[in-house]
Design a protein around this motif. Structure first.
Motif, PDB file in Angstrom:
ATOM      1  N   UNK A  85      40.571  39.608  33.228  1.00 56.26           N
ATOM      2  CA  UNK A  85      41.123  39.064  32.719  1.00 56.26           C
ATOM      3  C   UNK A  85      41.503  38.065  34.630  1.00 56.26           C
ATOM      4  N   UNK A  86      42.072  36.657  34.237  1.00 50.96           N
ATOM      5  CA  UNK A  86      42.106  35.656  35.383  1.00 50.96           C
ATOM      6  C   UNK A  86      43.769  35.909  35.582  1.00 50.96           C
ATOM      7  N   UNK A  87      43.593  35.802  37.081  1.00 51.22           N
ATOM      8  CA  UNK A  87      44.916  36.008  37.465  1.00 51.22           C
ATOM      9  C   UNK A  87      45.475  34.064  37.458  1.00 51.22           C
ATOM     10  N   UNK A  88      46.967  33.971  38.370  1.00 55.79           N
ATOM     11  CA  UNK A  88      46.604  32.948  38.503  1.00 55.79           C
ATOM     12  C   UNK A  88      46.418  32.250  39.687  1.00 55.79           C
ATOM     13  N   UNK A  89      45.640  33.046  40.474  1.00 56.90           N
ATOM     14  CA  UNK A  89      44.124  32.549  41.977  1.00 56.90           C
ATOM     15  C   UNK A  89      43.300  32.385  41.272  1.00 56.90           C
ATOM     16  N   UNK A  90      43.044  33.111  40.010  1.00 59.75           N
ATOM     17  CA  UNK A  90      41.700  32.932  39.934  1.00 59.75           C
ATOM     18  C   UNK A  90      40.520  34.146  39.860  1.00 59.75           C
ATOM     19  N   UNK A  91      41.526  35.045  40.636  1.00 63.56           N
ATOM     20  CA  UNK A  91      41.221  36.250  40.799  1.00 63.56           C
ATOM     21  C   UNK A  91      40.668  37.041  39.890  1.00 63.56           C
ATOM     22  N   UNK A  92      39.574  37.659  40.026  1.00 62.44           N
ATOM     23  CA  UNK A  92      39.875  38.985  38.418  1.00 62.44           C
ATOM     24  C   UNK A  92      40.360  40.420  38.332  1.00 62.44           C
ATOM     25  N   UNK A  93      41.514  40.650  37.939  1.00 61.78           N
ATOM     26  CA  UNK A  93      42.173  41.548  37.831  1.00 61.78           C
ATOM     27  C   UNK A  93      42.004  42.962  36.329  1.00 61.78           C
ATOM     28  N   UNK A  94      41.608  43.849  36.766  1.00 69.84           N
ATOM     29  CA  UNK A  94      41.159  45.191  35.163  1.00 69.84           C
ATOM     30  C   UNK A  94      42.990  45.136  35.441  1.00 69.84           C
ATOM     31  N   UNK A  95      43.186  44.378  34.200  1.00 71.53           N
ATOM     32  CA  UNK A  95      43.893  45.261  33.350  1.00 71.53           C
ATOM     33  C   UNK A  95      43.582  47.427  32.808  1.00 71.53           C
ATOM     34  N   UNK A  96      44.590  47.917  33.107  1.00 73.96           N
ATOM     35  CA  UNK A  96      43.987  49.391  32.230  1.00 73.96           C
ATOM     36  C   UNK A  96      45.660  49.588  31.709  1.00 73.96           C
ATOM     37  N   UNK A  97      45.238  50.274  30.444  1.00 80.00           N
ATOM     38  CA  UNK A  97      46.471  50.629  29.469  1.00 80.00           C
ATOM     39  C   UNK A  97      45.951  52.055  28.652  1.00 80.00           C
ATOM     40  N   UNK A  98      47.361  53.392  28.285  1.00 78.64           N
ATOM     41  CA  UNK A  98      46.550  54.566  28.116  1.00 78.64           C
ATOM     42  C   UNK A  98      47.630  54.696  28.197  1.00 78.64           C
ATOM     43  N   UNK A  99      47.560  56.137  26.873  1.00 80.64           N
ATOM     44  CA  UNK A  99      49.120  57.316  26.046  1.00 80.64           C
ATOM     45  C   UNK A  99      48.878  56.860  24.741  1.00 80.64           C
ATOM     46  N   UNK A 100      49.930  57.212  23.946  1.00 79.39           N
ATOM     47  CA  UNK A 100      49.758  58.291  22.784  1.00 79.39           C
ATOM     48  C   UNK A 100      49.975  57.493  21.902  1.00 79.39           C
ATOM     49  N   UNK A 101      49.181  57.630  20.864  1.00 76.21           N
ATOM     50  CA  UNK A 101      48.758  56.622  19.998  1.00 76.21           C
ATOM     51  C   UNK A 101      50.031  55.952  19.520  1.00 76.21           C
ATOM     52  N   UNK A 102      50.184  54.738  19.669  1.00 74.99           N
ATOM     53  CA  UNK A 102      51.923  54.410  18.799  1.00 74.99           C
ATOM     54  C   UNK A 102      53.332  54.112  19.940  1.00 74.99           C
ATOM     55  N   UNK A 103      53.096  54.709  20.634  1.00 72.41           N
ATOM     56  CA  UNK A 103      54.262  54.135  22.191  1.00 72.41           C
ATOM     57  C   UNK A 103      52.949  53.007  22.510  1.00 72.41           C
ATOM     58  N   UNK A 104      54.205  52.801  23.859  1.00 75.35           N
ATOM     59  CA  UNK A 104      53.848  51.779  24.817  1.00 75.35           C
ATOM     60  C   UNK A 104      52.778  52.582  25.628  1.00 75.35           C
ATOM     61  N   UNK A 105      52.703  53.639  26.435  1.00 72.69           N
ATOM     62  CA  UNK A 105      51.470  54.200  27.029  1.00 72.69           C
ATOM     63  C   UNK A 105      52.422  53.418  28.454  1.00 72.69           C
ATOM     64  N   UNK A 106      51.576  53.984  29.425  1.00 72.91           N
ATOM     65  CA  UNK A 106      51.558  53.612  31.030  1.00 72.91           C
ATOM     66  C   UNK A 106      50.227  52.195  31.070  1.00 72.91           C
ATOM     67  N   UNK A 107      50.422  51.123  31.877  1.00 73.52           N
ATOM     68  CA  UNK A 107      49.572  50.362  32.762  1.00 73.52           C
ATOM     69  C   UNK A 107      50.065  50.143  33.864  1.00 73.52           C
ATOM     70  N   UNK A 108      48.266  50.041  34.398  1.00 68.12           N
ATOM     71  CA  UNK A 108      47.927  49.625  36.001  1.00 68.12           C
ATOM     72  C   UNK A 108      47.203  48.492  36.402  1.00 68.12           C
TER      73      UNK A 108
END
Length: 89
Positions: free
Chosen positions: A28-51
């Motif tokens: 996704x783009x950020x406010x400055x037009x740069x590309x951001x790769x957003x990763x999420x992982x964890x146990x199904x049904x849980x919030x998980x982690x984000x990077x």
């Protein structure tokens, strides 16, 4: 500006090992037009982690996206194998 949408959601489940994991990515783009790769992982049904990874060029983000996809496929992640309970009712 992102040329095309990149989104991925995969799961890995194994009842014998009590394993139910998810892995999600998007570019996704950020406010400055740069590309951001957003990763999420964890146990199904849980919030998980984000990077979030920030890149000057979209091509760099796509390269990491594809490399992580290859890693997850090798480890047994795949498309969702079941329907959510809301869809069944």
């Amino acid at each position: 500006m992102i040329a095309q949408p990149y989104q991925l959601y995969v799961e890995r489940t194994d009842a014998r090992k009590n394993m139910a994991r998810f892995y999600a990515m998007s570019i996704e783009p950020n406010l400055f037009g740069e590309a951001c790769l957003i990763r999420r992982w964890g146990r199904i049904g849980a919030r998980g982690q984000r990077l979030v990874h920030h890149f000057k060029r979209e091509e760099e983000a796509v390269g990491l996206f594809l490399e992580l996809l290859r890693q997850k496929r090798r480890r047994g992640y795949g498309p969702r194998s079941h329907l959510p309970r809301e869809a069944i009712a």
